[in-house]
Write a protein that holds these residues in place. Structure first.
Motif, mmCIF file in Angstrom:
data_model
loop_
_atom_site.group_PDB
_atom_site.id
_atom_site.type_symbol
_atom_site.label_atom_id
_atom_site.label_comp_id
_atom_site.label_asym_id
_atom_site.label_seq_id
_atom_site.Cartn_x
_atom_site.Cartn_y
_atom_site.Cartn_z
ATOM 1 N N ASN A 54 43.745 57.463 42.240
ATOM 2 C CA ASN A 54 43.573 57.459 40.786
ATOM 3 C C ASN A 54 44.901 57.571 40.039
ATOM 4 O O ASN A 54 44.971 58.120 38.939
ATOM 5 C CB ASN A 54 42.632 58.588 40.342
ATOM 6 N N VAL A 55 45.982 57.042 40.638
ATOM 7 C CA VAL A 55 47.287 57.154 39.977
ATOM 8 C C VAL A 55 47.449 56.154 38.839
ATOM 9 O O VAL A 55 48.294 56.341 37.964
ATOM 10 C CB VAL A 55 48.437 56.997 40.992
ATOM 11 N N PHE A 179 43.142 46.099 38.348
ATOM 12 C CA PHE A 179 43.104 46.324 36.904
ATOM 13 C C PHE A 179 43.012 44.992 36.152
ATOM 14 O O PHE A 179 42.221 44.845 35.207
ATOM 15 C CB PHE A 179 44.349 47.101 36.466
ATOM 16 N N ILE A 180 43.803 44.008 36.572
ATOM 17 C CA ILE A 180 43.803 42.704 35.902
ATOM 18 C C ILE A 180 42.443 42.018 36.056
ATOM 19 O O ILE A 180 41.916 41.428 35.108
ATOM 20 C CB ILE A 180 44.938 41.818 36.445
ATOM 21 N N GLN A 181 41.868 42.083 37.260
ATOM 22 C CA GLN A 181 40.532 41.517 37.457
ATOM 23 C C GLN A 181 39.515 42.212 36.562
ATOM 24 O O GLN A 181 38.668 41.565 35.932
ATOM 25 C CB GLN A 181 40.126 41.654 38.927
ATOM 26 N N SER A 182 39.583 43.527 36.478
ATOM 27 C CA SER A 182 38.657 44.276 35.625
ATOM 28 C C SER A 182 38.833 43.873 34.165
ATOM 29 O O SER A 182 37.850 43.725 33.422
ATOM 30 C CB SER A 182 38.882 45.778 35.801
ATOM 31 N N LEU A 183 40.072 43.697 33.755
ATOM 32 C CA LEU A 183 40.369 43.278 32.387
ATOM 33 C C LEU A 183 39.756 41.904 32.110
ATOM 34 O O LEU A 183 39.134 41.679 31.056
ATOM 35 C CB LEU A 183 41.887 43.242 32.210
ATOM 36 N N ALA A 184 39.929 40.972 33.056
ATOM 37 C CA ALA A 184 39.406 39.619 32.879
ATOM 38 C C ALA A 184 37.887 39.615 32.774
ATOM 39 O O ALA A 184 37.301 38.895 31.943
ATOM 40 C CB ALA A 184 39.864 38.732 34.038
ATOM 41 N N LEU A 185 37.225 40.410 33.605
ATOM 42 C CA LEU A 185 35.765 40.464 33.569
ATOM 43 C C LEU A 185 35.268 41.141 32.281
ATOM 44 O O LEU A 185 34.282 40.710 31.683
ATOM 45 C CB LEU A 185 35.235 41.201 34.793
ATOM 46 N N ALA A 186 35.971 42.201 31.863
ATOM 47 C CA ALA A 186 35.595 42.872 30.620
ATOM 48 C C ALA A 186 35.746 41.934 29.426
ATOM 49 O O ALA A 186 34.919 41.926 28.515
ATOM 50 C CB ALA A 186 36.451 44.126 30.420
#
Length: 251
Positions: A54-55, A179-186
């Protein structure tokens, strides 16, 4: 793709599998501004991405409006000079060298040689995209202009410059990718599109001179963000590996 509340609600009702299949790298955006509150909402959602211990070894510099246009103008000027050097004859190159040419100043090398297996996939993806756009292999001028659209963020009104910690090596990059994948899906579930672009990390100067980058963080890519246009380029969906290609068999 719809924008407005009706379109957002329709996207939010999609299941995870639907979003994964429907997301595309968007290469032509409307000039409709993305509200700051919506950008913040997307980033908050992306912060739920998993990371080592979780860093969360990533930071984001958000540019829109005048700031985004200024960065784009600087990047385009550098790109055009680099392309002029590539096209020039020997004597012209020598003169340009004396005046200084824009060498990459990014934190990572974005120009690399791919191993044969990956090179084949890379070339097939580029070939399919350019065929959709009607760009011939020997049309160097049009190919250069298409590549140059990276530095205009494909018309997106907002661009996110993503930095990762330099102290965790490959694991920082791994977490940043999640993080980037999560951003793209969001973004997709909210009716927006994205394009993650390593090209935007080739020349870091125009970004670093405009943001107070925390010590120990390196620019790994940019992500253009906005409402997708109806241009056919946004329908391009390159092939994915089959499970037989993906899964490594027991020895």
């Amino acid at each position: 793709m719809k924008d407005g509340m009706e379109g957002v609600e329709a996207h939010r009702q999609m299941g995870v599998d639907d979003v994964l299949r429907a997301r595309r790298s968007i290469r032509d955006f409307k000039n409709t501004p993305v509200p700051d509150a919506l950008v913040d909402d997307i980033l908050r959602a992306a912060l739920h991405a998993p990371s080592w211990g979780n860093v969360q070894p990533y930071r984001v510099a958000v540019a829109s409006g005048t700031l985004a246009r200024e960065i784009s103008a600087d990047l385009m000027a550098i790109y055009e000079r680099a392309m002029a050097f590539r096209r020039a004859g020997l004597l012209t190159r020598l003169r340009m060298l004396r005046g200084g040419i824009p060498k990459p100043d990014g934190d990572f090398n974005t120009i690399m040689r791919y191993p044969p297996e990956l090179d084949a996939r890379y070339k097939a993806t580029g070939k399919g995209l350019y065929e959709l756009l009607g760009i011939k292999r020997d049309d160097k001028a049009t190919r250069e202009r298409q590549m140059g659209k990276n530095f205009a963020f494909f018309g997106a009104p907002t661009v996110l410059f993503v930095f990762c910690s330099a102290d965790l090596g490959a694991y920082a990059a791994l977490d940043t990718g999640a993080f980037i994948q999560s951003l793209a899906l969001a973004a997709h579930t909210r009716g927006l599109g994205t394009c993650a672009q390593a090209a935007l990390a080739t020349w870091a100067g125009p970004v670093k001179t405009r943001f107070d980058i925390p010590s120990g963080y390196k620019l790994i890519c940019g992500v253009s963000l906005g409402y997708p246009s109806d241009d056919p380029v946004n329908t391009y969906a390159p092939t994915r590996r089959t499970l037989g290609e993906l899964c490594i068999q027991p020895s």
